[in-house]
Design a protein around this motif. Structure first.
Motif, mmCIF file in Angstrom:
data_model
loop_
_atom_site.group_PDB
_atom_site.id
_atom_site.type_symbol
_atom_site.label_atom_id
_atom_site.label_comp_id
_atom_site.label_asym_id
_atom_site.label_seq_id
_atom_site.Cartn_x
_atom_site.Cartn_y
_atom_site.Cartn_z
ATOM 1 N N ALA A 400 0.829 -1.215 0.000
ATOM 2 C CA ALA A 400 0.000 0.000 0.000
ATOM 3 C C ALA A 400 0.856 1.254 0.000
ATOM 4 N N ASP A 401 1.917 1.278 0.846
ATOM 5 C CA ASP A 401 2.711 2.519 0.938
ATOM 6 C C ASP A 401 4.164 2.326 0.484
ATOM 7 N N ARG A 402 4.454 1.145 -0.053
ATOM 8 C CA ARG A 402 5.787 0.829 -0.585
ATOM 9 C C ARG A 402 6.869 0.869 0.492
ATOM 10 N N SER A 403 6.492 0.937 1.770
ATOM 11 C CA SER A 403 7.500 0.918 2.844
ATOM 12 C C SER A 403 8.097 -0.490 2.921
ATOM 13 N N GLN A 404 9.253 -0.581 3.541
ATOM 14 C CA GLN A 404 9.976 -1.843 3.501
ATOM 15 C C GLN A 404 10.650 -2.117 4.840
ATOM 16 N N VAL A 405 10.584 -3.351 5.316
ATOM 17 C CA VAL A 405 11.386 -3.720 6.495
ATOM 18 C C VAL A 405 12.291 -4.890 6.101
ATOM 19 N N GLU A 406 13.426 -4.947 6.809
ATOM 20 C CA GLU A 406 14.356 -6.043 6.514
ATOM 21 C C GLU A 406 14.291 -7.057 7.632
ATOM 22 N N MET A 407 14.519 -8.317 7.272
ATOM 23 C CA MET A 407 14.497 -9.360 8.285
ATOM 24 C C MET A 407 15.607 -10.365 7.978
ATOM 25 N N PRO A 408 16.456 -10.681 8.975
ATOM 26 C CA PRO A 408 17.482 -11.699 8.724
ATOM 27 C C PRO A 408 16.814 -13.044 8.447
ATOM 28 N N LEU A 409 17.299 -13.713 7.423
ATOM 29 C CA LEU A 409 16.724 -15.013 7.044
ATOM 30 C C LEU A 409 16.760 -16.008 8.196
ATOM 31 N N CYS A 410 17.840 -15.966 8.981
ATOM 32 C CA CYS A 410 17.975 -16.932 10.073
ATOM 33 C C CYS A 410 16.878 -16.719 11.120
#
Ligand code: HAM
Length: 419
Positions: A400-410
């Motif tokens: 919806a707002d194109r915001s992004q969060v990152e998450m470590p795969l582990c």
């Protein structure tokens, strides 16, 4: 017979959800049965349209079977089979597929789903009021109220008293009801012939037609000249609807008779206020049905509410649009075959958390993936490229707002992934 494509299913599920929610809110328990019934159970004395509309066949051992045109006989059969162990009054509901070889018109198909609400074993009109209030709750959940529909009610018991007063004896009442129910559908002369063929005195027939001009319960009272049991009952029923807060939906209409012969008391039918569609739902009290199939002398009250007319009414009022997509939390895609297995693991981990995830089945270009994501209805998207796997970090994009969060795969693939 209908095919239900996904967009049709979404609307059907929307209607079913309103039916189920209203049923459960009023304490009804769900039941079901097979669509194939014994033809014997469904066949009754001639005169009812429904009997002519039954799809029937013989199985390989020569039994006469049918696709049920309605649920009420099946319900009566099920109750009669266990009447010794059931506690009355009981409230049951079902959403049953029914088949009728009907002339196809707007609102009438060869197959429909019918929500049935029935209360068995309650002698007072409290049962009628409860089933109608429950149907009104379902209408409300679908966004429909007194601006959109009305419930017309009458009483076969009251009409029977009025017919007796005219000199028509009880053995002719059932045939008179079925004939009068056809008023407006066939010419009065034909109705007259129908009634005469049933043995009704020709000189009484004009007075029978005149009865249909009665406009209020008070007028019926005046014609009867006394306060009868049926009159007291219909008045109590009207007061109860007021107590439920739905008096503005319900109108006395002596012309509501119903085409099924088993009704014995209050009868009702709901119509859209523009009167442009067929009945939305209909029902009433059936006092003798259980006894007639070998059960105990227990009365039932109920209604049938089909999925066809309601879908048309919702469409007419602009209330039929479900959001056009099935609810989806996440869409996962990847750029190259090397990221396919990690994508599978990521999707599996999110599904394990209870999320609904659409997983791509083949690599695709970022442009293709994000174009597809936009139309998928998903709230979030993860697109994997070679760098993401190398860095061990995935990017979760809120569409919806194109915001992004990152998450470590582990973190995701470990034992206790974060939400
Ligand atoms: P009915 O009036 O024959 O009653 O049908 C009830 C509702 O089912 C109708 O108001 C309509 O919504 C839907 N319906 C019936 N036939 C069709 C059709 N061919 N196509 C689409 N919709 C249809 C009964 O069946 C009673 N057994 C109801 C009942 C339950 N009475 C007491 N308990």
């Amino acid at each position: 017979m209908r095919d239900f494509y996904p967009e049709d299913m979404r609307l059907r599920n929307h209607v079913f959800a309103a039916w189920r929610q209203a049923s459960l809110q009023s304490g009804f328990s769900e039941y079901d049965a097979c669509v194939v019934e014994s033809l014997d159970l469904l066949k009754r004395k001639a005169g009812e349209e429904i009997v002519e509309q039954i799809y029937h066949f013989q199985d390989k051992s020569g039994r006469d079977l049918a696709l049920r045109p309605e649920m009420t006989p099946t319900l009566a059969r099920m109750i009669a089979a266990r009447q010794g162990s059931l506690t009355f009054p009981l409230r049951w509901f079902t959403m049953a597929q029914c088949f009728r070889y009907e002339r196809m018109t707007r609102g009438r198909k060869r197959e429909h789903y019918q929500w049935n609400l029935d209360i068995i074993g309650e002698p007072t009109v409290a049962a009628e009021a409860e089933v109608i209030a429950t149907a009104a709750n379902a209408m409300h959940a679908l966004g429909l109220d007194a601006r959109h529909y009305r419930i017309h009610f009458s009483s076969r018991a009251l009409l029977a008293e009025l017919l007796s007063k005219l000199g028509i004896t009880p053995e002719h009442h059932a045939a008179t009801f079925l004939a009068l129910d056809k008023r407006g559908k066939i010419a009065d002369e034909e109705l007259e012939t129908l009634m005469r063929n049933e043995g009704i005195r020709a000189d009484l027939i004009p007075a029978v037609f005149k009865l249909l001009e009665v406009r209020t319960i008070e007028e019926a009272h005046a014609l009867l000249g006394e306060r009868s049991a049926a009159l007291a009952e219909i008045e109590t029923f009207r007061d109860m609807l007021a107590a439920y807060g739905i008096a503005e939906l319900a109108f006395f209409n002596i012309g509501v008779i119903r085409g099924l012969s088993y009704y014995t008391g209050i009868v009702f039918e709901a119509f859209d206020t523009d009167s442009s569609l067929r009945a939305i739902f209909g029902g009433g009290r059936y006092g003798k049905l259980l006894a007639s199939i070998g059960g105990a002398d227990i009365a039932g009250v109920g209604l049938g509410f089909g999925d066809v007319v309601i879908a048309e009414l919702l469409a007419d009022k602009g209330l039929a649009s479900t959001d056009g997509m099935d609810p989806l939390d996440l869409i996962v895609g990847f750029m190259q075959p090397e990221q396919h297995m990690p994508a599978v693991k990521i999707a599996a981990a999110f599904r394990q958390q209870g999320k609904s995830v659409h997983l791509a089945l083949a690599p695709e270009k970022p442009k293709t993936f994000f174009a597809r994501s936009g139309g998928s209805g998903a709230r979030q998207a993860i697109y994997l490229g070679p760098d993401d796997i190398e860095n061990g970090i995935i990017r979760i994009k809120t569409l919806a707002d194109r915001s992004q969060v990152e998450m470590p795969l582990c973190e995701l693939l470990g034992p206790a992934p974060a939400a």
